[in-house]
Write a protein that holds these residues in place. Structure first.
Motif, PDB file in Angstrom:
ATOM      1  N   LEU A   1      -0.649  -6.620   8.059  1.00 21.95           N
ATOM      2  CA  LEU A   1      -0.134  -5.382   7.270  1.00 21.95           C
ATOM      3  C   LEU A   1      -0.384  -5.434   5.930  1.00 21.95           C
ATOM      4  N   ARG A   2      -0.049  -6.841   5.208  1.00 23.68           N
ATOM      5  CA  ARG A   2      -0.125  -6.882   3.960  1.00 23.68           C
ATOM      6  C   ARG A   2      -1.602  -6.870   3.571  1.00 23.68           C
ATOM      7  N   VAL A   3      -2.617  -7.381   4.167  1.00 24.23           N
ATOM      8  CA  VAL A   3      -4.053  -7.058   3.908  1.00 24.23           C
ATOM      9  C   VAL A   3      -4.447  -5.539   3.840  1.00 24.23           C
ATOM     10  N   GLY A   4      -3.653  -4.840   5.056  1.00 24.42           N
ATOM     11  CA  GLY A   4      -4.047  -3.495   4.890  1.00 24.42           C
ATOM     12  C   GLY A   4      -3.594  -2.813   3.564  1.00 24.42           C
ATOM     13  N   LEU A   5      -2.555  -3.248   2.915  1.00 22.85           N
ATOM     14  CA  LEU A   5      -2.238  -2.652   1.685  1.00 22.85           C
ATOM     15  C   LEU A   5      -3.167  -2.987   0.425  1.00 22.85           C
ATOM     16  N   GLU A   6      -3.440  -4.281   0.613  1.00 20.27           N
ATOM     17  CA  GLU A   6      -4.432  -4.894  -0.255  1.00 20.27           C
ATOM     18  C   GLU A   6      -6.011  -4.125  -0.257  1.00 20.27           C
ATOM     19  N   LEU A   7      -6.154  -3.567   0.809  1.00 21.91           N
ATOM     20  CA  LEU A   7      -7.665  -3.008   1.009  1.00 21.91           C
ATOM     21  C   LEU A   7      -7.312  -1.527   0.673  1.00 21.91           C
ATOM     22  N   ARG A   8      -6.190  -0.971   0.383  1.00 26.86           N
ATOM     23  CA  ARG A   8      -6.068   0.499  -0.111  1.00 26.86           C
ATOM     24  C   ARG A   8      -6.892   0.805  -1.270  1.00 26.86           C
TER      25      ARG A   8
ATOM     26  N   ALA B   1       1.946  -9.152  21.269  1.00 22.14           N
ATOM     27  CA  ALA B   1       0.935  -9.154  20.659  1.00 22.14           C
ATOM     28  C   ALA B   1       0.294 -10.444  19.886  1.00 22.14           C
ATOM     29  N   ALA B   2      -0.834 -10.829  19.773  1.00 21.53           N
ATOM     30  CA  ALA B   2      -1.271 -12.086  19.398  1.00 21.53           C
ATOM     31  C   ALA B   2      -1.460 -11.689  17.635  1.00 21.53           C
ATOM     32  N   GLY B   3      -1.633 -10.608  17.390  1.00 22.31           N
ATOM     33  CA  GLY B   3      -1.862 -10.035  15.742  1.00 22.31           C
ATOM     34  C   GLY B   3      -2.279  -8.446  15.678  1.00 22.31           C
ATOM     35  N   ALA B   4      -2.957  -8.284  14.713  1.00 18.84           N
ATOM     36  CA  ALA B   4      -3.344  -7.022  14.556  1.00 18.84           C
ATOM     37  C   ALA B   4      -4.538  -6.751  13.529  1.00 18.84           C
ATOM     38  N   ILE B   5      -5.081  -5.507  13.641  1.00 21.48           N
ATOM     39  CA  ILE B   5      -6.489  -5.162  12.772  1.00 21.48           C
ATOM     40  C   ILE B   5      -6.069  -4.164  11.919  1.00 21.48           C
ATOM     41  N   THR B   6      -6.699  -4.182  10.908  1.00 22.91           N
ATOM     42  CA  THR B   6      -6.333  -3.300   9.528  1.00 22.91           C
ATOM     43  C   THR B   6      -7.407  -3.062   8.816  1.00 22.91           C
ATOM     44  N   ASP B   7      -7.422  -1.916   7.957  1.00 26.59           N
ATOM     45  CA  ASP B   7      -8.712  -1.654   7.330  1.00 26.59           C
ATOM     46  C   ASP B   7      -7.844  -0.732   6.053  1.00 26.59           C
ATOM     47  N   GLY B   8      -8.868  -0.244   5.061  1.00 23.64           N
ATOM     48  CA  GLY B   8      -8.445   0.628   3.755  1.00 23.64           C
ATOM     49  C   GLY B   8      -7.737   2.038   4.318  1.00 23.64           C
ATOM     50  N   GLY B   9      -7.594   2.304   5.447  1.00 26.37           N
ATOM     51  CA  GLY B   9      -7.085   3.330   5.746  1.00 26.37           C
ATOM     52  C   GLY B   9      -5.550   3.371   6.096  1.00 26.37           C
ATOM     53  N   LEU B  10      -4.890   2.254   6.029  1.00 25.55           N
ATOM     54  CA  LEU B  10      -3.575   1.862   6.878  1.00 25.55           C
ATOM     55  C   LEU B  10      -2.591   2.489   6.075  1.00 25.55           C
ATOM     56  N   TYR B  11      -2.852   2.743   4.759  1.00 24.85           N
ATOM     57  CA  TYR B  11      -1.611   3.107   3.759  1.00 24.85           C
ATOM     58  C   TYR B  11      -1.817   4.571   3.883  1.00 24.85           C
ATOM     59  N   GLU B  12      -2.706   5.084   4.128  1.00 28.69           N
ATOM     60  CA  GLU B  12      -2.771   6.764   4.120  1.00 28.69           C
ATOM     61  C   GLU B  12      -2.296   7.113   5.589  1.00 28.69           C
ATOM     62  N   GLU B  13      -2.611   6.243   6.464  1.00 29.17           N
ATOM     63  CA  GLU B  13      -1.966   6.703   7.897  1.00 29.17           C
ATOM     64  C   GLU B  13      -0.633   6.674   7.938  1.00 29.17           C
ATOM     65  N   ALA B  14      -0.314   5.562   7.568  1.00 29.49           N
ATOM     66  CA  ALA B  14       1.326   5.104   7.378  1.00 29.49           C
ATOM     67  C   ALA B  14       1.967   6.312   6.661  1.00 29.49           C
TER      68      ALA B  14
END
Length: 524
Positions: free
Chosen positions: A424-431, A456-469
Motif C-alpha cells: 500500500l505504501r509503495v503504491g503511494l510512492e509510485l503515484r 492473504a500473503a501480501g498484495a500487488i500495487t502500481d502507480g494507479g493505486l491512488y487514483e483508483e482509491a
C-alpha cells in the motif's frame, strides 16, 4: 558522493548502439509478478530443499560435500513448522537405514496438510518417525515440552557409530522447550516475555533462552555426543545466523551466567527472577560442562542451511528471466520500518523509470536510506548501476528482487500485515508514474502464505493505486492509520490485488518484487 553518483550516468555511445529488443511475453505484469513469487516459494518447499541437499549413493549419503556411511545407524529428530515435510522426504531417501525418529511439529499440522491435499508432505503409515504435535498458537506448551523430552531422550542414547539427522525450520524454538530443572516452563516463559516487553534484542533474548534451556545453544548436540550430528536448516532469520535459528540447538556456544545476569540487570529484571532461575544461573561452570568433556565435539557437528531467502530469490530470478526480465537481487536482508522501505522502493522505481538522467538527489536519498533498511551501500550502488544501464542501454524489462522482514508500527486495530501495508505504501510512492504495462509493478508477499491475521500473503500495487482509491472514495491515510491494509485491498479492484497463495508449507520471510518495463529515454 560525486564518485558514487557517477556510476549511474548514462553512456551515450552504449545508449545509441547497444539497444536490444525486450523479450515478448503475453502475460500481464501482474501475472508475471505472481509467477515470480510462486517460483520463490516453490524453491524452498520442505521436501525439495531436503531432496536437493542429500545425495544418496548406495550405503552412504553426501551432504554438503561430506560423505557419511549408512549402516542402519541413522536416527532423526526435528522441530519446526516445515519439519513434517522435511522428515517425510528424508525418510524416503534414507529408507530402512532409518532406525527411529521423533519430530515436534505445530498443533493440527497433519490434519491441515491432509485437508489441503499435501499428502506428499506427510509420513507414510509404516513410518519409523514419531510425530508429536504441540505449541498451539505458536507458543511453547506442555505438549511441545513432551516432544522436546522425547528428542532429548533419543539423542542421549546414541553411540559413536550412530548418525543423527536434525531437521530445523522456523518456529523450532517454540517447539523445543526444555527448561533446565528446577525451572518450570511457565517460569521460563515469564522471564523471556518480560525481557521482550522491556525491549530486549533478539540476541539478548537468545542469550537468556540458551542459558535456561537443556537443548538450545548446542544442548542437543551435547546430548547426542559422541554420535555424528548433521543439521539441515530451513532459515527464517535475516542473515541465516545458526545460533539464532531455533536458538541454535546444534551450535555449540558457551553462555556464562555473568553474561545472562548482565542482560537481566540491563532491563531491571534481576530482583523479580524466580528462585529456580537464580539457582540455575548460580551454577558454575555452564551446565553442559558439568557432565562430560566437550573436547573436539565440534568436529562431529555439521550445520547446513539448505533453504533461505537467498535461495528463494535466486530461483525467483531464474523465473523472472524466463518471463523476459533481467533479474537483479538487491538484498535478502531488508528490514526496518515499512515507511522507510517503501520510500526506498519508490525511489528505485523513479530512478529506473526516468526518461532522462535521474537527478542526483534520488541516488543520494537511496544511499541515505540504506542503513535504515539494512541494505549495504555497495548493494544499493550495484543495483542502481544495473537499473541505470538497463534504462540507458535498452535492455528491456528489469526485475528487482529483495527479501527480508520489515516492521510495522501497530497503532490501529484493523486487519493487515507488513506485506500488505508495504504494498500500500509503495503504491503511494509510485503515484505519478505510468500505469502497467508502461509503468512499474510492485509485489510484497510472505513466503509462509499468511500476512498477519488474514488469508492473504501480501498484495500487488502500481502507480494507479491512488487514483483508483480516490475514485472509490477510499481514504488511504485512514486505512494506514488503522493498520487496515487488508480491508483496503479487499475494497480495491474487488480484492484482485491481494496475493492469496494458500498454504505454502514453508517460511523464509518475505519476498519483494519490483518489475520495471522497458523505458523509452530521451537522448540529446
Amino acid at each position: 558522493m560525486a564518485r558514487v553518483l557517477s556510476l549511474f550516468r548514462p553512456q551515450p555511445f552504449l545508449a545509441l548502439v547497444s539497444r536490444r529488443k525486450p523479450t515478448l511475453c503475453k502475460m500481464s505484469m501482474d501475472s508475471r509478478a505472481r509467477e515470480v513469487f510462486a517460483a520463490a516459494v516453490e524453491a524452498v518447499q520442505p521436501d525439495i530443499v531436503v531432496r536437493q541437499s542429500i545425495e544418496r549413493k548406495e550405503d552412504s549419503v553426501i551432504i554438503d560435500g561430506q560423505k557419511f556411511t549408512l549402516k542402519h545407524n541413522l536416527h532423526l529428530v526435528g522441530f519446526g513448522k516445515a519439519v513434517l515435510g522435511m522428515a517425510a522426504e528424508a525418510e524416503r531417501i534414507m529408507g530402512d537405514h532409518l532406525v527411529k525418529g521423533v519430530i515436534s511439529v505445530p498443533h493440527g499440522i497433519q490434519q491441515t496438510l491432509q485437508q489441503h491435499g499435501k499428502d506428499h508432505l506427510l509420513l507414510k503409515e509404516n513410518s519409523r518417525i514419531q510425530v508429536m504435535e504441540g505449541a498451539k498458537h505458536n507458543l511453547p506448551d506442555t505438549d511441545a515440552q513432551k516432544a522436546a523430552e522425547g528428542i532429548r531422550q533419543l539423542a542421549s542414547e546414541l553411540t559413536e557409530k550412530d548418525l543423527l539427522l536434525v531437521l530445523i525450520s522456523g518456529g523450532g524454538s517454540a517447539l523445543l522447550p526444555a527448561p533446565i530443572p528446577p525451572i518450570s516452563l511457565q517460569e521460563k516463559l515469564d522471564v523471556t516475555r518480560k525481557l521482550a516487553a522491556a525491549g530486549a534484542t533478539i540476541q539478548e533474548l537468545n542469550t537468556v533462552r540458551r542459558a535456561l534451556s537443556l537443548l538450545k545453544g548446542g544442548g542437543l548436540a551435547h546430548y547426542a555426543h559422541p554420535a555424528q550430528v548433521v543439521a539441515l536448516i530451513l532459515s527464517d532469520v535475516i542473515g541465516d545466523p545458526l545460533d539464532l535459528i531455533a536458538s541454535g540447538p546444534t551450535v555449540r556456544g558457551e553462555v556464562w551466567p555473568e553474561e545472562v545476569l548482565s542482560v537481566l540487570e540491563r532491563y531491571k529484571l534481576l530482583n523479580s527472577l524466580p528462585a529456580s532461575v537464580k539457582d540455575v544461573l548460580g551454577r558454575h561452570p555452564p551446565w553442559w560442562k558439568e557432565n562430560k568433556d566437550d573436547t573436539d565435539k565440534a568436529e562431529n557437528i555439521l550445520n547446513v542451511v539448505i533453504g533461505s531467502n537467498s535461495v528463494a530469490l535466486k530461483c525467483a530470478g531464474r523465473r523472472a528471466r524466463e518471463l523476459g526480465f533481467r533479474p537483479v537481487v538487491l538484498s535478502p536482508g531488508v528490514c526496518g520500518d515499512v515507511r522507510a522501505v517503501s520510500r526506498l522502493y519508490g525511489l528505485l522505481a523513479r530512478f529506473a523509470c526516468s526518461r532522462e538522467e535521474p537527478p542526483p538527489e534520488i541516488a543520494a536519498e537511496v544511499l541515505r536510506l540504506g542503513p535504515e533498511v539494512g541494505v549495504e551501500s555497495w548493494d544499493l550502488c550495484r543495483t542502481m548501476q544495473v537499473l541505470g544501464e538497463g534504462r540507458t542501454e535498452g535492455w528491456g524489462s528489469t526485475c528487482l528482487l529483495a527479501g527480508g522482514e520489515p516492521t510495522v508500527e501497530l497503532i490501529g486495530k484493523g486487519r493487515g500485515g507488513r506485506n500488505q501495508e508495504l504494498a500500500l505504501r509503495v503504491g503511494l510512492e509510485l503515484r505519478g508514474l505510468q500505469f502497467p504495462p508502461n509503468g512499474p509493478v510492485f509485489l510484497s508477499g510472505g513466503t509462509d502464505g499468511q500476512d498477519g491475521p488474514t488469508e492473504a500473503a501480501g498484495a500487488i500495487t502500481d502507480g494507479g493505486l491512488y487514483e483508483e482509491a480516490q475514485a472509490k472514495g477510499l481514504d488511504i491515510n485512514n486505512f494506514l492509520t488503522n493498520n487496515d491494509s487488508y480491508t483496503f485491498f479487499s475494497y480495491l479492484s474487488a480484492g484482485q490485488r491481494l496475493l492469496v497463495p494458500g498454504l505454502t508449507c514453508t517460511n523464509v520471510m518475505d519476498v519483494h518484487i519490483l518489475l520495471i518495463p522497458p523505458i523509452p529515454i530521451n537522448i540529446g
